[in-house]
Design a protein around this motif. Structure first.
Motif, PDB file in Angstrom:
ATOM      1  N   ARG A   1      12.994 -66.995   3.396  1.00  0.00           N
ATOM      2  CA  ARG A   1      13.179 -68.137   3.050  1.00  0.00           C
ATOM      3  C   ARG A   1      14.612 -68.485   2.359  1.00  0.00           C
ATOM      4  O   ARG A   1      15.486 -69.427   2.794  1.00  0.00           O
TER       5      ARG A   1
ATOM      6  N   PRO B   1      10.352 -75.433   3.825  1.00  0.00           N
ATOM      7  CA  PRO B   1       9.302 -76.363   3.197  1.00  0.00           C
ATOM      8  C   PRO B   1      10.012 -77.833   2.917  1.00  0.00           C
ATOM      9  O   PRO B   1      11.101 -77.669   2.386  1.00  0.00           O
ATOM     10  N   GLN B   2       9.018 -78.733   3.180  1.00  0.00           N
ATOM     11  CA  GLN B   2       9.623 -79.932   2.800  1.00  0.00           C
ATOM     12  C   GLN B   2       9.460 -80.224   1.400  1.00  0.00           C
ATOM     13  O   GLN B   2       8.942 -79.629   0.616  1.00  0.00           O
TER      14      GLN B   2
ATOM     15  N   GLN C   1      11.680 -74.385   9.761  1.00  0.00           N
ATOM     16  CA  GLN C   1      11.133 -73.458   8.846  1.00  0.00           C
ATOM     17  C   GLN C   1      10.942 -73.615   7.344  1.00  0.00           C
ATOM     18  O   GLN C   1      10.252 -72.706   6.484  1.00  0.00           O
TER      19      GLN C   1
ATOM     20  N   ASP D   1       6.465 -81.245  -0.377  1.00  0.00           N
ATOM     21  CA  ASP D   1       5.675 -80.119  -0.647  1.00  0.00           C
ATOM     22  C   ASP D   1       5.963 -79.428  -1.848  1.00  0.00           C
ATOM     23  O   ASP D   1       5.206 -78.970  -2.553  1.00  0.00           O
ATOM     24  N   LEU D   2       7.279 -79.289  -2.083  1.00  0.00           N
ATOM     25  CA  LEU D   2       7.852 -78.490  -3.231  1.00  0.00           C
ATOM     26  C   LEU D   2       7.602 -79.278  -4.499  1.00  0.00           C
ATOM     27  O   LEU D   2       7.166 -78.475  -5.635  1.00  0.00           O
TER      28      LEU D   2
END
Length: 647
Positions: free
Chosen positions: A490, A516-517, A514, A520-521
């Motif tokens: 990542r 993360p949003q 790919q 979400d973090l």
């Protein structure tokens, strides 16, 4: 009996006593010196009796025919005699099968080629049909290999994470799992596993009392190390009673035990006793030598003890002799460590500028000696002279960069050495030089076969902050290479997107999904808890940020009433301060300028009248000082004549 008949008898014999087998083989060879089968039997018997040097002599006398016929036995004898590279080379060329793979793995392990060792054990574990009798040994050895990979600095190659239920059934596997935890710095976990290994060893029914005692000693030595690292001196003292140094058969383990006992008993208060104790254990042979990371620590402790007893000349002679046969520059810790102690011996317990005065001439003669170079850099930094440290390091690196040797270039862009230079640059805020160095190193390593991933990641991240399009292009290329090497990385994906999004978003649109949003973090972050913990922005910062977003600065609604009232500390207030009284607005003016001022006396009233608007003007007072001086004579000199007197 004819030699041929005796040879046939040996083929059918099932003698368990290896001495008898050796005697029978010698009897046959006395009648027929070139009997290949008898020679083969003899070398096997000698190996069974642990007489590996004698076995090698028989192989040399038998020639290439015997070596190729008994390739596995010859390679094994080489391995047991410490000739590891020869053993690996011979077994890979002339032997085959699982036995050859096991032997190559063992020799590679002792030669510290742990990546190859791990690959061999993985290949052996894949064949389930032939795994039944070897599964336990493979599990034990693979755990030991992972522990060494961690110590060697290759954590990405470690295959084991936590021991399974099957791993916890044998004390050897548990011991190796403990070693892996210790290598990771997880001492509490290592201590727990060592206790489990000791318990399993004590209750094992497969061991004789003698074997059990021999296996418990290394576990106790390892426990002592873990307790020392955790600062548990009382528990370490109880473990000391379990260790009898002279009962340990392996000299390498005995040497480690002696070292740890010295540290546990804190013998450093008497340097002469420390020196004597550390040198009591003899040097280990090639067949039982310490691993590099262990040996470096032992050498360092030995030379430290020698420095404490002021054996400066002896250290200089011994280190200089070894260093004279070394190739500069090198990144080998063992060589650079000797350079450090050589410099310490020349300094003779001096610090700061005095030690530099004695060491700098050595660096002039050996500018490619990294151990000596880093010692000088460290002394400069300790004295607060970062600029001289940078200048010294840059001078040696320039010599390496101008060299035509590939080894010099590899050392010039070594990630560790480059990390020292960049750390020094950071101390002085030299951001441009940091980007320049990382750019040069990344360009160099991209042309090599196996570039260091950590350096490419650091270079790519640093170049992203540059405003130069060439730097941004290089950053994009680095992150693209990292992404192609590992599509699940990542960090590489984020860097590649960041470097290309402003140039050609269509290129990276598929990679964006790919990542993360943001929601979400931050989903697991409790903002209220963070604010209560003291992590909050100041009102001034928040107001400035809001004004910047709005595009204009505005006063709070309501004018002065909307402003926050400034708090005044009590120490600033007068003793008779009354918050209910309105302060005098003229309190900041001098006393005579206030409206309430009333002068006293005739002279005071006269001066007040003169300052009063519309009052009588005193013309003499209005004359300028220069005019007054001219009226009195040049320079304000007295008009009276001086009396005559003796000159």
């Amino acid at each position: 009996m004819p030699a041929q008949s005796l040879s046939s008898l040996l083929q059918r014999a099932t003698i368990d006593d290896h001495e008898e087998v050796l005697a029978s083989a010698n009897a046959t060879l006395a009648k027929s010196k070139n009997d290949l089968h008898a020679q083969h039997v003899k070398v096997v018997a000698l190996s069974k009796l642990d007489r590996y040097e004698d076995s090698l002599r028989v192989f040399e006398e038998g020639g290439d025919t015997l070596k190729k016929t008994a390739a596995l036995e010859y390679a094994y004898a080489l391995y047991k005699c410490g000739r590891l590279d020869e053993a690996i080379d011979f077994v890979t060329r002339f032997a085959s099968g699982r036995g050859a793979s096991h032997l190559e793995a063992q020799a590679s392990y002792r030669a510290e080629k742990f990546r190859r060792t791990a690959d061999l054990y993985e290949e052996l574990s894949r064949d389930g049909a032939l795994l039944a009798n070897e599964e336990n040994d493979l599990r034990i050895n693979s755990w030991a290999t992972d522990a060494q990979l961690q110590w060697k600095g290759y954590p990405e190659a470690v295959r084991h994470a936590r021991p399974t239920r099957d791993d916890l059934e044998a004390f050897e596997t548990v011991l190796n799992a403990a070693c892996l935890s210790i290598a990771k710095g997880e001492f509490a976990q290592g201590e727990m596993l060592l206790k489990r290994a000791k318990e399993l060893c004590r209750t094992s029914e497969d061991l004789t009392p003698e074997d059990r005692a021999a296996e418990l000693l290394p576990i106790a030595v390892q426990q002592l190390y873990v307790l020392i690292k955790q600062g548990k001196s009382d528990e370490a003292g109880s473990i000391l009673n379990e260790i009898s140094v002279y009962d340990i058969p392996e000299l390498s383990t005995r040497k480690i035990a002696q070292n740890n006992i010295v540290l546990a008993r804190q013998m450093g208060t008497n340097p002469y006793l420390l020196y004597k104790t550390l040198h009591e254990t003899p040097d280990t042979p090639d067949s039982d030598k310490l691993f590099d990371f262990q040996n470096n620590i032992m050498i360092g402790n030995s030379y430290t003890a020698s420095l404490l007893v002021q054996k400066y000349d002896g250290i200089i002679r011994s280190t200089s002799k070894t260093l004279s046969h070394s190739n500069y520059p090198t990144t080998e810790p063992s060589v650079n460590l000797l350079s450090v102690y050589n410099a310490a011996a020349h300094a003779q317990d001096q610090n700061g500028g005095k030690s530099l005065k004695r060491i700098l001439p050595l660096l002039e003669r050996r500018p490619k000696d990294l151990g000596l170079l880093l010692t000088v850099v460290q002394l400069y930094v300790s004295g607060g002279n970062t600029t001289s440290a940078i200048t010294t390091l840059e001078k040696s690196l320039q010599i390496l960069e101008e060299s035509i040797s590939e080894q010099d270039k590899d050392v010039r862009f070594n990630p560790g050495l480059l990390g020292v230079l960049i750390s020094l640059y950071k101390l002085e805020g030299r951001k441009v030089q940091i980007r320049t160095e990382l750019s040069k190193a990344a360009t160099y390593w991209r042309e090599r076969g196996e570039p260091p991933i950590s350096l490419l990641r650091a270079a790519g991240a640093s170049l992203l902050h540059s405003s130069d399009w060439a730097d941004l292009g290089l950053s994009a290329g680095l992150f693209k290479a990292l992404y192609q090497n590992d599509t699940n990385d990542r960090f590489a994906i984020a860097g590649y997107v960041a470097s290309q999004a402003t140039v050609d978003y269509a290129k990276v649109e598929s990679q964006v999904d790919q990542l993360p949003q943001v929601k979400d973090l931050i989903s697991g972050i409790d903002v209220a808890t963070l604010e209560k913990a003291g992590i909050s922005s100041s009102p001034a910062t928040a107001a400035a940020a809001a004004a910047a977003i709005a595009g204009a600065r505005k006063r709070p609604a309501g004018g002065k009433e909307g402003r926050a009232k400034k708090r005044i500390r009590k120490s600033r207030l007068p003793k008779d301060y009354d918050p209910n009284k309105t302060p005098d607005p003229e309190r900041w003016l001098p006393l005579r300028d206030r409206s309430t001022y009333r002068p006293k006396g005739r002279k005071g009233k006269q001066r007040a009248a003169e300052r009063m608007q519309g009052g009588v003007v005193n013309e003499k007072r209005e004359e300028s000082p220069v005019t007054t001086q001219k009226a009195q004579g040049g320079g304000g000199a007295s008009s009276k004549k001086k009396k005559k007197g003796k000159r």
